[in-house]
Every structure is written in structure tokens, then in C-alpha cells.
Design a protein around this motif. Structure first.
Motif, PDB file in Angstrom:
ATOM      1  N   GLN A 112      36.444 -10.994   0.977  1.00 50.40           N
ATOM      2  CA  GLN A 112      36.820 -10.534  -0.353  1.00 50.40           C
ATOM      3  C   GLN A 112      35.784 -10.952  -1.388  1.00 50.40           C
ATOM      4  N   ALA A 113      35.243 -12.175  -1.221  1.00 50.52           N
ATOM      5  CA  ALA A 113      34.202 -12.622  -2.155  1.00 50.52           C
ATOM      6  C   ALA A 113      32.989 -11.705  -2.062  1.00 50.52           C
ATOM      7  N   LEU A 114      32.611 -11.374  -0.843  1.00 55.01           N
ATOM      8  CA  LEU A 114      31.437 -10.524  -0.646  1.00 55.01           C
ATOM      9  C   LEU A 114      31.694  -9.124  -1.195  1.00 55.01           C
ATOM     10  N   MET A 115      32.923  -8.642  -1.033  1.00 50.89           N
ATOM     11  CA  MET A 115      33.271  -7.304  -1.512  1.00 50.89           C
ATOM     12  C   MET A 115      33.217  -7.247  -3.038  1.00 50.89           C
ATOM     13  N   LEU A 116      33.860  -8.216  -3.678  1.00 46.23           N
ATOM     14  CA  LEU A 116      33.867  -8.221  -5.144  1.00 46.23           C
ATOM     15  C   LEU A 116      32.460  -8.451  -5.685  1.00 46.23           C
ATOM     16  N   GLY A 117      31.746  -9.378  -5.046  1.00 43.11           N
ATOM     17  CA  GLY A 117      30.370  -9.647  -5.472  1.00 43.11           C
ATOM     18  C   GLY A 117      29.496  -8.408  -5.349  1.00 43.11           C
ATOM     19  N   SER A 118      29.680  -7.668  -4.248  1.00 45.33           N
ATOM     20  CA  SER A 118      28.881  -6.465  -4.046  1.00 45.33           C
ATOM     21  C   SER A 118      29.238  -5.405  -5.075  1.00 45.33           C
ATOM     22  N   ALA A 119      30.529  -5.286  -5.398  1.00 43.59           N
ATOM     23  CA  ALA A 119      30.944  -4.306  -6.402  1.00 43.59           C
ATOM     24  C   ALA A 119      30.266  -4.604  -7.737  1.00 43.59           C
ATOM     25  N   MET A 120      30.229  -5.909  -8.091  1.00 41.40           N
ATOM     26  CA  MET A 120      29.589  -6.275  -9.359  1.00 41.40           C
ATOM     27  C   MET A 120      28.104  -5.967  -9.334  1.00 41.40           C
ATOM     28  N   ALA A 121      27.458  -6.307  -8.223  1.00 46.12           N
ATOM     29  CA  ALA A 121      26.029  -6.019  -8.100  1.00 46.12           C
ATOM     30  C   ALA A 121      25.803  -4.509  -8.161  1.00 46.12           C
ATOM     31  N   GLY A 122      26.750  -3.732  -7.605  1.00 48.86           N
ATOM     32  CA  GLY A 122      26.631  -2.279  -7.629  1.00 48.86           C
ATOM     33  C   GLY A 122      26.671  -1.736  -9.049  1.00 48.86           C
ATOM     34  N   VAL A 123      27.605  -2.239  -9.852  1.00 48.97           N
ATOM     35  CA  VAL A 123      27.678  -1.806 -11.256  1.00 48.97           C
ATOM     36  C   VAL A 123      26.382  -2.162 -11.974  1.00 48.97           C
ATOM     37  N   ALA A 124      25.906  -3.401 -11.732  1.00 52.42           N
ATOM     38  CA  ALA A 124      24.655  -3.820 -12.367  1.00 52.42           C
ATOM     39  C   ALA A 124      23.517  -2.881 -11.951  1.00 52.42           C
ATOM     40  N   GLY A 125      23.516  -2.477 -10.677  1.00 57.40           N
ATOM     41  CA  GLY A 125      22.488  -1.556 -10.201  1.00 57.40           C
ATOM     42  C   GLY A 125      22.558  -0.218 -10.921  1.00 57.40           C
ATOM     43  N   GLY A 126      23.778   0.278 -11.100  1.00 56.23           N
ATOM     44  CA  GLY A 126      23.962   1.544 -11.822  1.00 56.23           C
ATOM     45  C   GLY A 126      23.451   1.445 -13.253  1.00 56.23           C
ATOM     46  N   LEU A 127      23.798   0.334 -13.918  1.00 58.88           N
ATOM     47  CA  LEU A 127      23.351   0.125 -15.297  1.00 58.88           C
ATOM     48  C   LEU A 127      21.828   0.051 -15.364  1.00 58.88           C
ATOM     49  N   TYR A 128      21.257  -0.608 -14.380  1.00 55.58           N
ATOM     50  CA  TYR A 128      19.805  -0.786 -14.299  1.00 55.58           C
ATOM     51  C   TYR A 128      19.112   0.570 -14.150  1.00 55.58           C
ATOM     52  N   ALA A 129      19.663   1.397 -13.235  1.00 55.38           N
ATOM     53  CA  ALA A 129      19.057   2.708 -12.969  1.00 55.38           C
ATOM     54  C   ALA A 129      19.090   3.568 -14.225  1.00 55.38           C
ATOM     55  N   GLN A 130      20.240   3.604 -14.915  1.00 48.20           N
ATOM     56  CA  GLN A 130      20.314   4.478 -16.085  1.00 48.20           C
ATOM     57  C   GLN A 130      19.484   3.923 -17.233  1.00 48.20           C
ATOM     58  N   TYR A 131      19.361   2.589 -17.312  1.00 50.65           N
ATOM     59  CA  TYR A 131      18.574   2.021 -18.405  1.00 50.65           C
ATOM     60  C   TYR A 131      17.086   2.304 -18.203  1.00 50.65           C
ATOM     61  N   LEU A 132      16.626   2.202 -16.950  1.00 52.80           N
ATOM     62  CA  LEU A 132      15.204   2.423 -16.686  1.00 52.80           C
ATOM     63  C   LEU A 132      14.875   3.898 -16.478  1.00 52.80           C
ATOM     64  N   HIS A 133      15.901   4.773 -16.517  1.00 50.65           N
ATOM     65  CA  HIS A 133      15.677   6.226 -16.374  1.00 50.65           C
ATOM     66  C   HIS A 133      15.243   6.654 -14.987  1.00 50.65           C
ATOM     67  N   CYS A 134      15.176   5.738 -14.016  1.00 46.21           N
ATOM     68  CA  CYS A 134      14.680   6.173 -12.704  1.00 46.21           C
ATOM     69  C   CYS A 134      15.130   5.198 -11.624  1.00 46.21           C
ATOM     70  N   VAL A 135      15.057   5.639 -10.381  1.00 46.78           N
ATOM     71  CA  VAL A 135      15.181   4.725  -9.248  1.00 46.78           C
ATOM     72  C   VAL A 135      13.960   4.926  -8.349  1.00 46.78           C
ATOM     73  N   LEU A 136      13.366   3.820  -7.935  1.00 46.44           N
ATOM     74  CA  LEU A 136      12.217   3.826  -7.035  1.00 46.44           C
ATOM     75  C   LEU A 136      12.449   2.761  -5.981  1.00 46.44           C
ATOM     76  N   PRO A 137      12.016   2.976  -4.737  1.00 49.24           N
ATOM     77  CA  PRO A 137      12.183   1.902  -3.745  1.00 49.24           C
ATOM     78  C   PRO A 137      11.497   0.612  -4.185  1.00 49.24           C
TER      79      PRO A 137
END
Lengths: 314, 295
Positions: free
Chosen positions: A187-212
């Protein structure tokens, strides 16, 4: 560059990485999990957001989807991985992150492969200046940060959080007390991953792009510095850590333009990060702020009760 | 598409040899110090660059440069162990802290190398060109690599089985307290192991660098299969590592044939090692060690 915009940009970055370091704090600080593949879940969130927003889905649904899909990956990874020892778990998740980056890099059809894709801003007002744009992002990022901070803070002081800390300290003893360690860790890993996922989404939209190239193992390590420096197990501490690391990163980038160093500053920055973390581990392994004490209703009642009893006696 | 199977087998031997030389240090230090040293990747890189410095920039030739790289990187290995990991362990750091410290050390080494030699890829010259031998396409470097792996296997076998320090390494790895109680200086054993391990990592780096290119990520590029070898072989188990190196070499090269047949990108060859790594960790974390009980 506009100095005010620079500060606003820094504040957005602190917010995004604050969310990621809170998530690592939940996993490492409270549950004692060595997640060396944080960047994998950050990447999943960012790519989910990028692909869904291209399909014209509104941004809040994209962010929720980022959280859900990251959480699902976190759960899937946790099923086999949590039975592993700490070192095996670390190697397995680290390798998972590397492979994921390899996949988005080689599969051109998925999201542009090596060249990435552009991502639309979550909220874009036509004709808004860069400053207003940054301010809107600050609002969005800190709204998410606030929600997660409150959740983690409540969790840390709840019986659930205490069970998690007990498992971190002594798995066997906690198991004997009837706490299912695999369930708590998953459960810790699941919740932690969900939070990291939201942060990733915010990051992608803020930087206007996703690159490997945006999702190198360096990101994971930077987040580890934030948590270890600020104080694992202390939510204020990891936010402090995130702020210090981001300011330091910006500071060296500015210094690059003014000071003529014999060493390339981008190399120097990581050499200093590495030295800093070894120093912290050697001389202050608890971080700047110590692990927060547990505050619960029962404790408060007990404390107040004792005081009132004393008053009666006098 | 006709597959040249002789070439696939030969390539597997080349890949396996490289992974074996790279993994011996990792598996021995992992077994002895009880944590995975992620900076092993950077020791590989460091070896490649020191060899480049000696053979190309100073012009002393490849063979002397191998020796210098072995010695210098070995000393760096001892310094890392004495300066960082042993003090941390003495202060009661958990295994997670030791792993983070090893990643931090890797950053210092990698970016230190980047600061000195820049991030532009560098190439060894005078490696010799490829020639055909029957159905095979071979380079002298590959033959040397296979020879080096065979020589290493034999030397390590004699060293671990017959010398006093070799026996002490095995004893300390399986039970440090008992070894200490029997009068073995465990600290010295650990230093010797880190020296040999780091030195061999350097040799792997030279071969990898001479075969492809060198840049600060040289070691990180092959760290995943090297971890897979150490874990499949059983941590701390040298004989397991030999078998695992060639299994993974074979799997990768056959996998590449398979990937091409499926029309997938061959960059996924790293994924094959990853798959073996994960499956081993889940199904049998002790690896092939049970096949080599004596070791």
C-alpha cells in the motif's frame, strides 16, 4: 532572463519535487522501502498525462489517470518485489526504471521515441504572459502538494502510520503483532507511486514536453538527497530538503554565468551532491530535522488528563 | 534470414567473458561487505579512462596501460572501502544507507571523470581490424578478451582454493565472526578483495572501451547485465558467476537474433539481462549457488 520569472519557475520545481520527495518519504521514511526506481513512476505519470492530454481529455482527469496508472504499476511491481530483501528490491526497481526508459526511447509510435512529444499546458489562458502562466502552475502544483501533505501527515500520525513505522523498525515483531508487512508495504508503494505519477503529470505539462532524457536515474537520486538531507520520516524535513536541493541546483546554474570555474559546473554540481550525501550519511544520518514524533488523540488525552489530575491534587 | 549460429556462439563467449571480468569484483565485494556497490559501474569507467590516459595520451601501449589501470583502480577501490563504506558500516548504517552512499560515490567518480575528460566519446586506436576465420568474424581484441577471462578463471580458482588469503576471503565471506575468531584479519581480507575487485572492474572497462567507445557512462551501460551475473551466479560465488556470465552472454546473443526476427529494436538486449535478473530474484534469490556448494 526575467528574474521574477526565474523565482516563480524555481517555486514550481520545488513544489513538483516536494511531491516526489513526500512520496519517497512515505516509502522510505515511514515504511522503510528502498525505492531506487522513483523515476520510473514519475515517468509513467508524465507519459500517461502526455498521451491522454493529446487525446483531448481535460487536465484534471489526466492527472487522476496518471495517479491511477502509476499506482497500478506500483502495485504490480510490489507483488513480486516486496518479498525480496532490501538490496534485491533496490536492484529490481532500479532495473525496472532503466527498462521503462529504454521502452519509451525505442518505441517511436508510443510518444515520439527519442524526440518525445509536446504536451499542452493544463490551464492555458490565451494572451497570458509567462509570469501569469507560472503563477497558474504554482497554484496547481501547490494545490496537489497541499492535498498530499495533509494525507501523508494524517497517515503518519494514525494507527496505520504507526504500524508502518513498526514494520520498518522490526518486521518480525510487527508481524507477530498481527500486522501484515507485505500488505502495508504494497500500500505504501502504491500510494507513493500515485503521488509520483501526479508529480510526473505536472512536470510534463509544465515543461510542455516529455523526453526519455528527462527521466534519467539522476532524478531518483536527487529525490533521495532531498529526503536524506531534510530528514526521513519528517514531512516538513523532506520539503525543506527539496527546497534546499532545488535552490542549490539553481544557485550553481546561476554561478556558472558569473564565476569562471576550472570545472564544468554541471559536473561540479553532482560531485558536490555526491559528497554532500556521503557527509550527511556519515555525520547526520537522521537528516536536518529529526523524525517527527507521533501525535495522536490518545496521547493528547493522556497528557491533558495527567495535567488536570495534577491540578486537582494541588 | 539465415542466422550464422557459429557467430552467435562466438559472440556469446565474448559477451560472457566481458561480463565475467566485470562481475567478479561486484560479486566478491557484495558477498563480503554485504551490500551491492553501485559505484562498481564507475570503477569500470575509471579503469577505461586510466588505460586511455596511459595508452593513448601518454602513448605507452595497451598492455602496460592494462596493468596501470588495474593497480590504480584497485587502490581507488581500497580507498572507497576504507574511506566511505567501512566508516559507514561502523556507525551502524543500514544496507539502504550503504547503497545510497555507493550511488553517491558513483556520482562523484562519474562526474569527476566527466570534468577531467569531458563527456565526448573517446576511442582507442590501434586495436586492429576484424578478420574472417572460417564462418566467423573475429577481432584480435575479442580473442584477447576470451583469453583474459580464461586466465582470470584459472588464476582466481587457484587463488581462492590454494592461497592463504584466498581461503581467508572465502571464510570471511561465509562467516565473518567465526573468521575473526579464528585469527583472520577480516579488515585486511576486505581490503584485498576490494583491491582485486576494483582492479578487475578496470580490466573489464578497458576491454569494453577498446571494443566500443569510452565516455563517463561506459560502466553504467553494462551495469545491469553485470548485476544479473552476480545475482544469477549467487552473491559472493565465483564459480556461479562464471556459469552465469556465459548463460547471460548466450541469452543476450540469442535474444538479439530473436528480437531481429520479431522486428523489435535490438536496444532491448539489455532487457534480456533484466528479465533474467528479475526472474532469478523472484524464483531463486540464491542463484546458481546451490550447484557450487563448495565455493
Amino acid at each position: 532572463m526575467d528574474p521574477l520569472l526565474y523565482v516563480l519557475d524555481l517555486i514550481v520545481f520545488i513544489g513538483i519535487f516536494g511531491i516526489v520527495s513526500l512520496s519517497l518519504n512515505l516509502e522510505f521514511g515511514f515504511a522503510g522501502l528502498a525505492n531506487f526506481g522513483k523515476v520510473a513512476f514519475f515517468l509513467i505519470g508524465a507519459y500517461t498525462y502526455a498521451l491522454l492530454s493529446q487525446a483531448g481529455i481535460p487536465f484534471y482527469l489526466c492527472l487522476i489517470a496518471s495517479a491511477l496508472i502509476s499506482a497500478i504499476f506500483g502495485l504490480v511491481i510490489s507483488l513480486p518485489a516486496l518479498r525480496l530483501r532490501a538490496d534485491y528490491l533496490a536492484i529490481a526497481i532500479l532495473a525496472f526504471g532503466e527498462i521503462l526508459r529504454l521502452i519509451v526511447k525505442s518505441e517511436d509510435w508510443l510518444a515520439g521515441g527519442d524526440w518525445g512529444v509536446t504536451v499542452a499546458r493544463a490551464i492555458s489562458i490565451t494572451g497570458a504572459s509567462h509570469r501569469v502562466d507560472a503563477l497558474i502552475n504554482i497554484g496547481l502544483v501547490y494545490f496537489c502538494l497541499l492535498i498530499f501533505f495533509v494525507i501523508i501527515q494524517l497517515l503518519a500520525n494514525s494507527p496505520y502510520g504507526r504500524a508502518m513505522r513498526a514494520i520498518r523498525e522490526d518486521e518480525l515483531a510487527a508481524e507477530v503483532m498481527g500486522k501484515d508487512r507485505t500488505k502495508f508495504k504494497a500500500q505504501a508503494l502504491m500510494l507513493g507511486s500515485a503521488m509520483a505519477g501526479v508529480a510526473g503529470g505536472l512536470y510534463a505539462q509544465y515543461l510542455h514536453c516529455v523526453l526519455p532524457g528527462m527521466f534519467m536515474p539522476m532524478i531518483t537520486f536527487t529525490v533521495w538527497i532531498m529526503v536524506l538531507l531534510g530528514g526521513p520520516g519528517n514531512n516538513w524535513g523532506v520539503l525543506l530538503g527539496a527546497t534546499l536541493v532545488e535552490v542549490f541546483e539553481r544557485g550553481t546554474n546561476i554561478a556558472k554565468d558569473y564565476i569562471d570555474l576550472p570545472v564544468d559546473p554541471s559536473n561540479l554540481q553532482y560531485i558536490l551532491f555526491g559528497a554532500l550525501i556521503i557527509f550527511v550519511l556519515l555525520y547526520r544520518p537522521q537528516g536536518i530535522l529529526k523524525e517527527s514524533k507521533i501525535r495522536s488523540k490518545a496521547q493528547r488525552l493522556a497528557f491533558n488528563g495527567r495535567r488536570s489530575a495534577k491540578n486537582k491534587g494541588s | 534470414m539465415a542466422v550464422n549460429w557459429a557467430q552467435v556462439i562466438f559472440n556469446s563467449a565474448v559477451t560472457g567473458s566481458l561480463y565475467l571480468i566485470g562481475a567478479v569484483g561486484l560479486t566478491l565485494t557484495y558477498g563480503l561487505s554485504k551490500f551491492p556497490n553501485f559505484a562498481h559501474a564507475e570503477l569500470i569507467t575509471l579503469g577505461a579512462f586510466i588505460s586511455y590516459l596511459v595508452s593513448e595520451q601518454l602513448g605507452l601501449g595497451l598492455l602496460p596501460s592494462l596493468l596501470v589501470a588495474f593497480l590504480v583502480t584497485g587502490v581507488v577501490g581500497i580507498l572507497c572501502c576504507r574511506g566511505i563504506f567501512q566508516p559507514l558500516a561502523r556507525r551502524g548504517s543500514s544496507i539502504i544507507h550503504l547503497m545510497v552512499a555507493s550511488i553517491a560515490l558513483g556520482f562523484i567518480l562519474r562526474h569527476g571523470i566527466g570534468a577531467i575528460w569531458t563527456w565526448k566519446p573517446l576511442y582507442f586506436t590501434g586495436i586492429g581490424s576484424a578478420f574472417d576465420f572460417g564462418p566467423l568474424r573475429i577481432t584480435h581484441l575479442w580473442l584477447w578478451l576470451i583469453f583474459a577471462a580464461l586466465a582470470l578463471s584459472l588464476a582466481m580458482h587457484l587463488f581462492l582454493m590454494n592461497t592463504k588469503i584466498g581461503k581467508a576471503i572465502r571464510a570471511s565471506s561465509s562467516n565473518p565472526e567465526l573468521a575473526q575468531a579464528s585469527g583472520i584479519n577480516v579488515d585486511r581480507v576486505i581490503w584485498v578483495t576490494w583491491f582485486i575487485g576494483a582492479g578487475l572492474a578496470a580490466i573489464a572497462g578497458v576491454f569494453r572501451g577498446a571494443d566500443t567507445q569510452i565516455w563517463p557512462m561506459t560502466g553504467w551501460d553494462i551495469i545491469l547485465p553485470i548485476f544479473a551475473v552476480a545475482i544469477l551466479g549467487g552473491i559472493g560465488n565465483f564459480y556461479g558467476a562464471i556459469a552465469a556470465a556465459f548463460i547471460i552472454g548466450l541469452a543476450e546473443n540469442i535474444g538479439v537474433v530473436g528480437l531481429m526476427a520479431l522486428g523489435l529494436s535490438t536496444t532491448y538486449r539489455v532487457g534480456i539481462a533484466f528479465l533474467i535478473l528479475i526472474v532469478t530474484l523472484i524464483v531463486k534469490p540464491e542463484g546458481l549457488a546451490m550447484l557450487f556448494r563448495r565455493a
